[in-house]
Design an enzyme around this catalytic site. Structure first.
Site, PDB file in Angstrom:
ATOM      1  N   ASP A   1      -2.136  -0.476   5.661  1.00  0.00           N
ATOM      2  CA  ASP A   1      -2.456   0.289   6.881  1.00  0.00           C
ATOM      3  C   ASP A   1      -3.933   0.507   7.104  1.00  0.00           C
ATOM      4  O   ASP A   1      -4.302   1.133   8.114  1.00  0.00           O
ATOM      5  CB  ASP A   1      -1.791   1.672   6.807  1.00  0.00           C
ATOM      6  CG  ASP A   1      -2.585   2.601   5.880  1.00  0.00           C
ATOM      7  OD1 ASP A   1      -3.007   3.675   6.346  1.00  0.00           O
ATOM      8  OD2 ASP A   1      -2.807   2.222   4.724  1.00  0.00           O
TER       9      ASP A   1
ATOM     10  N   ASP B   1       0.863  -1.172   0.000  1.00  0.00           N
ATOM     11  CA  ASP B   1       0.000   0.000   0.000  1.00  0.00           C
ATOM     12  C   ASP B   1       0.908   1.232   0.000  1.00  0.00           C
ATOM     13  O   ASP B   1       2.109   1.156   0.278  1.00  0.00           O
ATOM     14  CB  ASP B   1      -0.868  -0.040   1.270  1.00  0.00           C
ATOM     15  CG  ASP B   1      -1.620   1.248   1.509  1.00  0.00           C
ATOM     16  OD1 ASP B   1      -2.467   1.596   0.674  1.00  0.00           O
ATOM     17  OD2 ASP B   1      -1.322   1.926   2.506  1.00  0.00           O
TER      18      ASP B   1
ATOM     19  N   ASP C   1      -6.995  -2.414   2.513  1.00  0.00           N
ATOM     20  CA  ASP C   1      -5.900  -3.371   2.296  1.00  0.00           C
ATOM     21  C   ASP C   1      -6.246  -4.776   2.767  1.00  0.00           C
ATOM     22  O   ASP C   1      -5.485  -5.723   2.521  1.00  0.00           O
ATOM     23  CB  ASP C   1      -4.636  -2.899   3.035  1.00  0.00           C
ATOM     24  CG  ASP C   1      -4.171  -1.538   2.555  1.00  0.00           C
ATOM     25  OD1 ASP C   1      -3.893  -0.670   3.406  1.00  0.00           O
ATOM     26  OD2 ASP C   1      -4.128  -1.330   1.319  1.00  0.00           O
TER      27      ASP C   1
ATOM     28  N   LYS D   1      -8.351  -4.637  -3.666  1.00  0.00           N
ATOM     29  CA  LYS D   1      -6.936  -4.856  -3.963  1.00  0.00           C
ATOM     30  C   LYS D   1      -6.611  -6.359  -4.010  1.00  0.00           C
ATOM     31  O   LYS D   1      -5.684  -6.786  -4.699  1.00  0.00           O
ATOM     32  CB  LYS D   1      -6.063  -4.178  -2.909  1.00  0.00           C
ATOM     33  CG  LYS D   1      -6.102  -2.642  -2.953  1.00  0.00           C
ATOM     34  CD  LYS D   1      -5.114  -2.042  -1.956  1.00  0.00           C
ATOM     35  CE  LYS D   1      -5.241  -0.541  -1.837  1.00  0.00           C
ATOM     36  NZ  LYS D   1      -4.268   0.028  -0.852  1.00  0.00           N
TER      37      LYS D   1
HETATM   38  O1  LIG Z   1      -6.171   6.691  -1.966  1.00  0.00           O
HETATM   39  C1  LIG Z   1      -6.380   6.638  -0.740  1.00  0.00           C
HETATM   40  O2  LIG Z   1      -7.373   7.087  -0.159  1.00  0.00           O
HETATM   41  C2  LIG Z   1      -5.356   5.976   0.147  1.00  0.00           C
HETATM   42  O3  LIG Z   1      -4.390   5.391  -0.646  1.00  0.00           O
HETATM   43  P1  LIG Z   1      -3.684   4.022  -0.176  1.00  0.00           P
HETATM   44  O4  LIG Z   1      -4.572   2.892  -0.640  1.00  0.00           O
HETATM   45  O5  LIG Z   1      -2.349   4.075  -0.861  1.00  0.00           O
HETATM   46  O6  LIG Z   1      -3.576   4.090   1.327  1.00  0.00           O
HETATM   47 MG   LIG Z   2      -3.098   3.183   2.986  1.00  0.00          MG
END
Ligand SMILES: O=C(O)COP(=O)(O)O
Ligand SMILES: [Mg+2]
Length: 240
Positions: A180, A8, A184, A157
């Site tokens: 995080d 991520d 994810d 994802k």
């Molecule tokens: O686009 C977002 O809101 C957060 O992006 P990320 O999935 O890289 O944490």
């Molecule tokens: Mg993130």
């Protein structure tokens, strides 16, 4: 050795203000130089991810828009897995609902998105989820901690990672995923090893096989050193 690391971006290789962690960049470059495939997987747009891949130094294999889009390498073929009409239609319902309550929704990078919709976190996500449920809208709401996303059902994802693994000739069980946030969870479950950085909320931590002690990008570096110890012992020796 795990053949690929899928990470991520916001909140995992950055700090809480989305500033990239330079130690995480160095760790990614160590992996790439050792022949480990590094996939960037984010809710961000393809154009954002392309710039990030170029500046960090990965091969352009990405998952964007929370799995709504993905691509194997530069130049590669961009696969669209989301349903922009479903996401846009649901956004318009929420926009009207919250406008009636005096709150305007602020879109993020709408012109660069092929599949999902992203907007500012100035509403209660659970209230929006109740509207989606009551109106039977065919989307899921994701709160990443940085933005709110509306994504077609069954697209995440994890689904994109399964498709990408086929194109990469690597089994998901041979991959490690680090994240995080709630967007994810599926990829942490699909990958052979799922890691949550310490700033992750409880549902994401529960989906992980291991949780780092350190937060954000420092947690990413901690995880990479844990699962690829040889690479870092060797690189430390070369820097002495
Ligand atoms: O686009 C977002 O809101 C957060 O992006 P990320 O999935 O890289 O944490
Ligand atoms: Mg993130």
């Amino acid at each position: 050795m795990l053949k690929a690391l899928v990470t991520d971006v916001d909140g995992t290789i950055t700090d809480q203000r989305r500033r990239i962690n330079t130690g995480a960049v160095e760790a990614i470059r160590t992996l790439v130089d050792a022949g480990v495939e590094v996939v960037l997987a984010s809710g961000n747009t393809v154009c954002f991810m392309d710039g990030l891949c170029k500046m960090v130094g990965t091969d352009g294999t990405i998952i964007g828009e929370n799995g709504g889009v993905y691509r194997r390498e530069f130049p590669g073929t961009l696969r669209i897995a989301g349903d922009k009409d479903a996401s846009t239609g649901a956004f318009e319902v929420l926009r009207d609902y919250f406008a009636d309550k005096g709150t305007d929704l602020e879109l993020f990078s709408a012109q660069y998105r092929f599949a999902d919709v992203a907007f500012a976190r100035n509403i209660d996500p659970d209230e929006a989820r109740a509207v989606i449920r009551d109106r039977h809208l065919p989307v899921r709401l994701l709160d990443t901690g940085f933005a709110i996303h509306l994504q077609a059902l069954g697209v995440n994802k994890g689904t994109a990672l399964r498709e990408l693994a086929g194109e990469m000739g690597i089994l998901p069980s041979e991959m490690m995923a680090i994240g995080d946030s709630e967007n994810d969870i599926e990829m942490l479950e699909v990958a052979g090893v799922g890691v949550a950085v310490a700033n992750a909320p409880a549902p994401t931590r529960s989906a992980a096989d291991w949780v780092s002690e350190r937060t954000y990008g420092d947690g990413f570096v901690e995880a990479v050193k844990k699962y690829y110890p040889d690479l870092f012992i060797r690189s430390r020796l070369t820097t002495i």
